[in-house]
Design a protein around this motif. Sequence first.
Motif, short mmCIF file in Angstrom:
data_model
loop_
_atom_site.label_atom_id
_atom_site.label_comp_id
_atom_site.label_asym_id
_atom_site.label_seq_id
_atom_site.Cartn_x
_atom_site.Cartn_y
_atom_site.Cartn_z
N GLY A 204 -18.28 -17.85 0.79
CA GLY A 204 -18.10 -18.88 -0.24
C GLY A 204 -19.22 -19.89 -0.22
N LYS A 205 -18.84 -21.16 -0.21
CA LYS A 205 -19.83 -22.23 -0.21
C LYS A 205 -20.08 -22.79 1.18
CE LYS A 205 -18.72 -23.64 -4.95
NZ LYS A 205 -18.31 -24.78 -5.85
N HIS A 206 -19.58 -22.09 2.17
CA HIS A 206 -19.78 -22.55 3.55
C HIS A 206 -21.23 -22.29 3.99
CE1 HIS A 206 -15.53 -23.42 4.17
NE2 HIS A 206 -15.26 -22.25 3.58
N ALA A 207 -21.63 -22.99 5.01
CA ALA A 207 -22.98 -22.79 5.55
C ALA A 207 -23.09 -21.42 6.19
CB ALA A 207 -23.28 -23.88 6.58
N PRO A 208 -24.29 -20.83 6.11
CA PRO A 208 -24.49 -19.51 6.75
C PRO A 208 -24.14 -19.55 8.23
CG PRO A 208 -26.34 -20.07 5.34
CD PRO A 208 -25.52 -21.32 5.46
N VAL A 209 -23.47 -18.49 8.70
CA VAL A 209 -23.08 -18.38 10.11
C VAL A 209 -24.02 -17.38 10.80
CG1 VAL A 209 -21.27 -17.71 11.72
CG2 VAL A 209 -20.69 -18.88 9.58
N PRO A 210 -24.69 -17.76 11.87
CA PRO A 210 -25.58 -16.82 12.57
C PRO A 210 -24.78 -15.66 13.16
CG PRO A 210 -25.32 -18.82 13.86
CD PRO A 210 -24.67 -19.09 12.53
N ALA A 211 -25.27 -14.42 12.94
CA ALA A 211 -24.55 -13.24 13.41
C ALA A 211 -25.36 -12.39 14.39
CB ALA A 211 -24.14 -12.39 12.21
N GLY A 212 -26.53 -12.86 14.79
CA GLY A 212 -27.32 -12.13 15.78
C GLY A 212 -28.75 -11.93 15.35
N VAL A 213 -29.62 -11.64 16.34
CA VAL A 213 -31.03 -11.39 16.07
C VAL A 213 -31.38 -9.96 16.48
CG1 VAL A 213 -31.71 -13.80 16.30
CG2 VAL A 213 -31.69 -12.33 18.32
N PHE A 214 -32.40 -9.41 15.83
CA PHE A 214 -32.83 -8.05 16.17
C PHE A 214 -34.30 -7.89 15.82
CE2 PHE A 214 -31.66 -7.96 11.75
CZ PHE A 214 -32.53 -7.06 11.14
N LYS A 215 -34.90 -6.85 16.37
CA LYS A 215 -36.29 -6.49 16.05
C LYS A 215 -36.32 -5.05 15.55
CE LYS A 215 -38.73 -9.70 19.08
NZ LYS A 215 -39.82 -9.86 20.10
N VAL A 216 -37.44 -4.68 14.96
CA VAL A 216 -37.60 -3.32 14.45
C VAL A 216 -38.74 -2.63 15.18
CG1 VAL A 216 -36.68 -3.91 12.18
CG2 VAL A 216 -39.14 -4.10 12.59
N ASP A 217 -38.74 -1.30 15.14
CA ASP A 217 -39.82 -0.55 15.77
C ASP A 217 -41.03 -0.46 14.84
OD1 ASP A 217 -39.18 1.35 13.85
OD2 ASP A 217 -38.02 2.59 15.24
N GLN A 218 -42.00 0.33 15.23
CA GLN A 218 -43.22 0.44 14.44
C GLN A 218 -42.99 1.07 13.08
OE1 GLN A 218 -45.93 3.00 16.54
NE2 GLN A 218 -44.41 4.61 16.88
N HIS A 219 -41.85 1.73 12.92
CA HIS A 219 -41.52 2.33 11.63
C HIS A 219 -40.68 1.39 10.76
CE1 HIS A 219 -43.18 6.03 13.18
NE2 HIS A 219 -42.32 6.02 14.19
N GLY A 220 -40.40 0.21 11.28
CA GLY A 220 -39.62 -0.75 10.51
C GLY A 220 -38.13 -0.56 10.59
N THR A 221 -37.67 0.22 11.56
CA THR A 221 -36.24 0.51 11.70
C THR A 221 -35.64 -0.31 12.84
OG1 THR A 221 -36.58 2.78 10.91
CG2 THR A 221 -34.53 2.32 12.10
N GLY A 222 -34.46 -0.86 12.59
CA GLY A 222 -33.77 -1.62 13.61
C GLY A 222 -32.28 -1.66 13.34
#
Length: 262
Positions: A204-222
């Motif tokens: 809704g109109k609530h502030a975004p909630v952080p759900a985690g961080v991630f990285k991708v490999d050289q092919h752009g997949t994560g």
Amino acid sequence: MREDELHELAAGYALGTLEGEDLARFEARLRGGDAAARHALRQFEETLARLAAEAAEPPPPAVKVALMGRIAAGSPARQGDGARVVPLAARPRRSVWTTVLAGAMAAGIAAIAVGMAVSSRYERRLEVLGQEAATLKAELERQSAVLAILRDPATQIVALNGLEPSPTARARMLWHEKAGGLLVAAGLPPAPAGKAYQLWAIAGKHAPVPAGVFKVDQHGTGSLRVTPLAGVSRVDVFAVTLEPEAGVPAPTGPMYLAGKSA
């Protein structure tokens, strides 16, 4: 005295095991300058010295010099030089045998060291196998959780499309209010050093909630396994931004992916 008997007495004398009449007979021959007896004794002493050298680390040069000196001391004096022959019985006859024992002890210590090294290798291997088993178990649990999410009719499947920084990027989000979810992304450029992608859940109109961080490999997949979010039931929008790799409490970087739930 027969030759075989002489060699038997010489061996016993070199080892320090002759006693009684045999000891007296052999020492009498040595004192009398019997060349055969001295030669047999020297042979056995040299053999014992070789055995000691083979059973242990090479001794310091001084030890070898001292040993050869003791052997040389048993040689008969030259005729006419007036030198007194030192009775061989007076010199320590257990020195060579002691050297053999020391060599055997050194070999035993070496065997213990080898055993400890082998044991250490096996312990490290067992530790590696234990870590591999723990990793496999964690992966199995993760896959089981994903399958459980897929089988539940309440699971939302959200498609995330690429935005201006990377319009060809794509992602899918499987989301379940109580079980959490799984994000799979492709086509994202590798994050710069010190940066990572961060997932946000917007209700809704609530502030975004952080759900985690991630990285991708050289092919752009994560991918990212998302745990249930406290206080969040139905999510309206999922978005991905580029942030510091430790994550931030609120979005600060450019948005790469966004998608609305059905």
